[in-house]
Scaffold this active site. Structure first.
Site, PDB file in Angstrom:
ATOM      1  N   TYR A 159       0.844  -1.205   0.000  1.00 52.35           N
ATOM      2  CA  TYR A 159       0.000   0.000   0.000  1.00 52.35           C
ATOM      3  C   TYR A 159       0.875   1.249   0.000  1.00 52.35           C
ATOM      4  O   TYR A 159       0.650   2.176  -0.787  1.00 52.35           O
ATOM      5  CB  TYR A 159      -0.906  -0.019   1.228  1.00 52.35           C
ATOM      6  CG  TYR A 159      -1.655   1.268   1.470  1.00 52.35           C
ATOM      7  CD1 TYR A 159      -2.778   1.602   0.721  1.00 52.35           C
ATOM      8  CD2 TYR A 159      -1.255   2.148   2.476  1.00 52.35           C
ATOM      9  CE1 TYR A 159      -3.477   2.789   0.954  1.00 52.35           C
ATOM     10  CE2 TYR A 159      -1.942   3.327   2.716  1.00 52.35           C
ATOM     11  CZ  TYR A 159      -3.057   3.644   1.953  1.00 52.35           C
ATOM     12  OH  TYR A 159      -3.727   4.807   2.193  1.00 52.35           O
ATOM     13  N   LYS A 163       1.084   4.067  -2.981  1.00 54.85           N
ATOM     14  CA  LYS A 163       0.865   5.493  -2.759  1.00 54.85           C
ATOM     15  C   LYS A 163       2.101   6.311  -3.132  1.00 54.85           C
ATOM     16  O   LYS A 163       1.977   7.450  -3.608  1.00 54.85           O
ATOM     17  CB  LYS A 163       0.477   5.744  -1.301  1.00 54.85           C
ATOM     18  CG  LYS A 163      -0.912   5.221  -0.930  1.00 54.85           C
ATOM     19  CD  LYS A 163      -2.007   5.881  -1.744  1.00 54.85           C
ATOM     20  CE  LYS A 163      -3.387   5.523  -1.216  1.00 54.85           C
ATOM     21  NZ  LYS A 163      -4.486   6.149  -2.012  1.00 54.85           N
TER      22      LYS A 163
END
Length: 265
Positions: A159, A163
């Site tokens: 994750y 990002k």
């Protein structure tokens, strides 16, 4: 909490915005803020929500769409453009990841996290490009990123990597698509997005984390919505390729706690 820019005079009448993941949490807060300032707002998701975001007597419109599917995204964007006449603002908000051990989780899990948090914004941005290029004023894309992109993110490693990729995508698209389309990102800190589930391990942990932040509290959806409104508006006409940090001053470095603990010993 009162919307920070509810009476700030930013007007978006005549503009059409898409907010992915706009039915709850931060996305719903963004949708309400844009509605309150006069924009027509389209949200999407795999399933229709029980309630649609609304503000000032106006309500968002919903289309079903899996943002990880490029063909579905293209169809959704064209449907919004056809129904509302134009697309001026895109907020790539849909995202997230459950905690998982990077060493043992399946490759399919990692692929899904990358698909939602990085590939979906790519698909959406590509799809809105030709609609925004038709507008006299171009358009604005706001990518909702995370502090996980800028510091270690143990337990949500992929994750964080996705990002971080989203921040890179922001800078590159801003350079490639300017000056007609501005592309910016918001680096979101620790946010209590509401709902029944308590964030960050329960009441005691939440309150301790909030007290450790320079702002003295966790963020709220309206904090992120206000930043989105600014970046989407003409007030940010010279802002592109930026990563706006909205994190209440940032997290306290761990080494300071270690220094204090050993100094006391």
């Amino acid at each position: 909490m009162t919307s920070p820019l509810s009476s700030a005079g930013i007007q978006l009448e005549g503009r059409v915005a898409i907010v992915t993941g706009g039915s709850r949490g931060i996305g719903a807060g963004i949708a309400r803020m844009l509605l309150a300032q006069g924009a027509e707002v389209a949200i999407c998701g795999r399933n229709a929500p029980e309630e649609l975001p609304e503000a000032e007597g106006r309500r968002a419109r919903f289309w079903p769409c899996d943002v990880r599917d490029a063909e579905a995204v293209a169809g959704f964007v064209d449907a919004v453009g056809a129904a509302l006449g134009r697309i001026d603002i895109l907020v790539n908000n849909a995202g997230g990841a459950p905690a998982a051990e990077a060493a043992t989780v399946s490759p399919r899990f990692h692929e899904k996290i990358m698909a939602l948090n990085l590939m979906a914004p790519i698909h959406m941005s590509q799809a809105v490009h030709r609609w925004m290029m038709r507008n006299e004023g171009g358009g604005s894309i706001v990518n909702i990123a995370s502090v996980s992109a800028t510091r270690p993110s143990p337990g949500t490693a992929v994750y964080g990597a996705a990002k971080a990729g989203l921040l890179g995508l922001t800078r590159s698209l801003a350079a490639e698509w300017g000056p007609r389309i501005r592309v910016n990102a918001i680096v979101v800190g620790l946010v209590d997005s509401g709902g029944d589930a308590l964030p960050y391990g329960g009441v005691a942990a939440r309150d301790a984390i909030a007290a450790s932040l320079p702002a003295g509290r966790l963020g709220a959806p309206d904090d992120i919505a206000a930043a989105t409104l600014y970046l989407s508006s003409d007030m940010a006409a010279y802002v592109s390729g930026a990563a706006l940090e909205v994190h209440g001053g940032g997290e306290r470095p761990l080494f300071l706690d270690l220094v204090e603990r050993h100094a006391q010993g």
